[in-house]
Design a protein around this motif. Structure first.
Motif, PDB file in Angstrom:
ATOM      1  N   GLU A 238      99.584 113.953  16.582  1.00 48.75           N
ATOM      2  CA  GLU A 238      99.762 112.563  16.604  1.00 48.75           C
ATOM      3  C   GLU A 238     100.205 112.046  15.522  1.00 48.75           C
ATOM      4  O   GLU A 238     101.382 111.017  15.716  1.00 48.75           O
ATOM      5  N   LEU A 239     100.730 112.146  14.439  1.00 52.23           N
ATOM      6  CA  LEU A 239     102.101 111.434  13.271  1.00 52.23           C
ATOM      7  C   LEU A 239     103.388 112.205  13.729  1.00 52.23           C
ATOM      8  O   LEU A 239     104.057 111.121  13.395  1.00 52.23           O
ATOM      9  N   SER A 240     103.302 113.219  14.484  1.00 51.83           N
ATOM     10  CA  SER A 240     104.539 113.371  15.081  1.00 51.83           C
ATOM     11  C   SER A 240     105.374 112.837  16.021  1.00 51.83           C
ATOM     12  O   SER A 240     106.452 112.266  16.276  1.00 51.83           O
ATOM     13  N   ASN A 241     104.595 112.415  17.419  1.00 54.32           N
ATOM     14  CA  ASN A 241     104.379 111.069  18.402  1.00 54.32           C
ATOM     15  C   ASN A 241     104.518 110.023  17.739  1.00 54.32           C
ATOM     16  O   ASN A 241     105.642 109.726  18.133  1.00 54.32           O
ATOM     17  N   GLN A 242     103.844 110.004  16.516  1.00 52.24           N
ATOM     18  CA  GLN A 242     103.756 108.163  15.543  1.00 52.24           C
ATOM     19  C   GLN A 242     105.558 108.079  15.271  1.00 52.24           C
ATOM     20  O   GLN A 242     105.957 107.117  15.467  1.00 52.24           O
ATOM     21  N   ILE A 243     106.114 109.003  14.396  1.00 48.59           N
ATOM     22  CA  ILE A 243     107.654 109.416  14.390  1.00 48.59           C
ATOM     23  C   ILE A 243     108.469 109.442  15.191  1.00 48.59           C
ATOM     24  O   ILE A 243     109.084 108.561  14.898  1.00 48.59           O
ATOM     25  N   TYR A 244     108.092 109.900  16.296  1.00 52.87           N
ATOM     26  CA  TYR A 244     109.146 110.068  16.733  1.00 52.87           C
ATOM     27  C   TYR A 244     109.439 108.806  17.962  1.00 52.87           C
ATOM     28  O   TYR A 244     110.846 108.544  17.775  1.00 52.87           O
ATOM     29  N   SER A 245     108.207 107.982  17.842  1.00 52.74           N
ATOM     30  CA  SER A 245     108.281 106.746  18.273  1.00 52.74           C
ATOM     31  C   SER A 245     109.016 105.647  17.497  1.00 52.74           C
ATOM     32  O   SER A 245     109.689 104.422  17.977  1.00 52.74           O
ATOM     33  N   ASN A 246     108.730 105.974  16.164  1.00 52.32           N
ATOM     34  CA  ASN A 246     109.462 104.697  15.375  1.00 52.32           C
ATOM     35  C   ASN A 246     110.928 105.200  15.520  1.00 52.32           C
ATOM     36  O   ASN A 246     111.828 104.202  15.349  1.00 52.32           O
ATOM     37  N   ILE A 247     111.053 106.061  15.374  1.00 51.21           N
ATOM     38  CA  ILE A 247     112.611 106.655  15.534  1.00 51.21           C
ATOM     39  C   ILE A 247     113.432 105.869  16.293  1.00 51.21           C
ATOM     40  O   ILE A 247     114.252 105.715  16.606  1.00 51.21           O
ATOM     41  N   LEU A 248     112.770 106.101  17.987  1.00 47.22           N
ATOM     42  CA  LEU A 248     112.734 105.612  19.407  1.00 47.22           C
ATOM     43  C   LEU A 248     113.134 104.331  19.266  1.00 47.22           C
ATOM     44  O   LEU A 248     114.301 103.268  19.199  1.00 47.22           O
ATOM     45  N   GLN A 249     112.284 103.540  18.647  1.00 44.68           N
ATOM     46  CA  GLN A 249     113.062 102.307  17.764  1.00 44.68           C
ATOM     47  C   GLN A 249     113.379 101.543  16.904  1.00 44.68           C
ATOM     48  O   GLN A 249     114.702 100.648  17.763  1.00 44.68           O
ATOM     49  N   LEU A 250     113.942 102.461  16.205  1.00 42.07           N
ATOM     50  CA  LEU A 250     114.663 102.531  15.281  1.00 42.07           C
ATOM     51  C   LEU A 250     116.242 102.913  15.543  1.00 42.07           C
ATOM     52  O   LEU A 250     117.534 102.242  14.889  1.00 42.07           O
TER      53      LEU A 250
END
Length: 555
Positions: free
Chosen positions: A94-106
């Protein structure tokens, strides 16, 4: 060691960050860096090794993601060697997916130069090989998944890696990743920049620091583990089992809680018992625990953040482990996904209230549950039910939190709730709570797991082609293992407390056989005061006790 002081009003524009990243930051609504970002970003851009310690919601992900993206952009401009530049290791999918999503946003403005993949999902590694063939610049993974791809020669890091990040470092060893982390480190180049991000400076973090960091700068926020009392309000209410059910039912059914809610319990069984209890009254909720497939857990968090769901019932991971280890062999039926984390590291966004239906088993569990709300500059509220046998746990939490305050004061405020005013709700709740038997809970668990597996694998392509049918993928559907009575979803006028009848109106929909609670428009002092309190994320918590409404009307 370096300490950081919050709010020195240094903007992102002063940090020599690429304009495309700045545009993405502005799109996310980040007006200024948090304290940890203010200190960490310049150090990481200089190439320093950093150990950053900050409470949940302090902005640690942005603190290491922004410098990584900046460095990848610079590398692409000088035609540097292809291959992953950064590896981000996390203890849970879940945390990996969250960080991945944050990086896509940035990276929304520079996605061609900065590519990122998440290889944490537990699928056949051959299915993820294509993700790594294009040599993404940033790879996010759990240690065990990274090691699998390294051993399969899908992920080669020795020639290109420049930055290693280990997030939630204090959980890495407790999740059983010590050997996996050590093996991954053997496949890295001799020289690389390293970052450890953690909510605490535990012995495990110190051990990781010795393995990974050399001449590191240690950043520790000068702040308590939780948001200040002006931002996060803590309530407690002495209540036994059935009383807890009555109060939760009343608060939710009368819409006295404003915004999104996370209800925490201590075991997986309790998740389903509470869900089955609420669904008898037409109150929809999602269950989030380590037994569900990883894709489903991530989907629940994502949909909750997108306001599809308003109520999530989550189990605490430590309590699950203790529950598994009592009177059971290691080969027991209940298996916890060690790459799952619920109360730690998951970025539930804009949570108005956390309700501890079961009181946490230790201060750290309380901190990480309460840390789901009052993130960033948002306000939040925590309501904890405390039974007689849980009283000592509450005292331990209060003593621990008091130690972090400069001015000694009471952490918990008593929430006044007059059960006598909701007798109609109490009789209904008592019968509904007792109706949720162990057999019903067991059947509900099996039913949801089967449903989630079916949805995540068999019907994936079908739902892509038929988006309207995605309704069947909702995680807050009734499980129907307890007999539902239509009249229970209705709120008759005669059971509404008299002190609230001047505030709310009941809108009945005959087709849905449900009741919608609306707040009346009025000019009386009580209503105006109520609206003022409603600005608090948890409007019912600030306005404590139904009986006080009558007193206000007399003013």
């Amino acid at each position: 060691m370096s300490s950081t002081k919050p709010n020195e009003n240094i903007s992102f524009h002063c940090m020599d960050i690429d304009d495309r990243i700045l545009k993405a930051i502005a799109k996310l609504g980040w007006e200024e860096p948090t304290a940890i970002q203010e200190k960490a970003i310049p150090l990481l851009l200089e190439g320093k090794n950093v150990l950053m310690r900050g409470r949940t919601g302090s902005g640690k992900t942005g603190a290491f993601a922004i410098p990584i993206i900046q460095k990848v952009i610079i590398s692409s401009q000088v035609n540097d060697a292809k291959g992953p530049k950064a590896l981000i290791l996390t203890p849970s999918k879940e945390l990996s997916n969250q960080i991945y999503s944050n990086i896509l946003q940035l990276t929304c403005k520079c996605s061609q130069e900065v590519t990122c993949v998440d290889i944490s999902p537990q699928v056949e590694i051959s299915h993820q090989k294509s993700l790594l063939i294009d040599q993404p610049r940033i790879v996010v993974a759990t240690p065990i998944r990274a090691l699998l791809h390294i051993n399969a020669k899908n992920l080669i890091l020795k020639d290109s890696l420049e930055i290693l990040v280990i997030d939630e470092a204090d959980l890495m060893f407790s999740f059983g990743y010590e050997d996996d982390v050590k093996k991954v480190l053997r496949h890295l180049p001799k020289v690389y920049q390293a970052v450890l991000a953690s909510a605490t400076l535990s012995e495990e973090v110190i051990s990781l620091k010795k393995l990974v960091l050399h001449n590191a700068v240690i950043l520790k926020l000068e702040e308590p583990d939780l948001a200040p009392l002006t931002q996060l309000t803590h309530y407690y209410l002495n209540a036994e089992e059935e009383e807890k059910a009555v109060i939760v039912y009343t608060l939710l059914k009368l819409s006295l809680i404003d915004g999104k809610i996370i209800l925490f319990v201590n075991t997986v069984d309790r998740c389903y018992k509470l869900k089955l209890f609420l669904e008898q009254f037409g109150i929809l909720s999602c269950v989030l625990n380590s037994e569900l497939p990883a894709a489903s857990r991530c989907h629940v968090v994502s949909q909750f953040n997108d306001d599809v769901y308003k109520i999530v019932i989550a189990s605490d991971e430590k309590a699950i482990e203790s529950d598994l280890n009592i009177g059971q062999k290691k080969t027991g039926k209940r298996k916890k996904d060690k790459e799952s984390g619920v109360s730690r590291g998951i970025d539930f966004q804009f949570v108005s209230a956390v309700i501890n239906f079961d009181f946490p088993i230790d201060p750290f569990s309380y901190i990480h549950r309460a840390g789901r709300t009052a993130r960033g500059s948002n306000k939040g509220t925590v309501l904890s039910f405390v039974s007689l046998r849980e009283q000592h746990l509450k005292d331990e939490v209060e003593e621990y939190l008091k130690d972090g305050l400069r001015e000694k004061c009471n952490i918990f405020q008593k929430y006044k709730f007059n059960l006598e005013e909701v007798d109609g709700f109490r009789y209904r709740a008592r019968d509904a709570w007792r109706a949720v038997t162990r057999i019903a809970v067991r059947e509900a668990r099996l039913k949801e797991i089967k449903q989630e597996i079916l949805n995540s694998k068999k019907l994936k392509r079908y739902f892509q082609e038929n988006p309207r049918d995605l309704q069947s993928l909702r995680h807050d559907k009734a499980l129907h293992t307890v007999k539902l009575q239509d009249h229970l979803s209705d709120v008759p006028d005669y059971i509404v407390p008299s002190s609230l009848k001047n505030i709310i109106s009941i809108d009945k929909n005959d087709k849905k056989k449900d009741t919608n609670i609306k707040f009346k428009q009025g000019k009386n002092k009580a209503f105006k005061k109520y609206l003022a309190k409603k600005k608090d994320p948890l409007q019912g918590m600030e306005f404590t006790g139904f009986g006080e409404m009558e007193k206000m009307e007399e003013l």
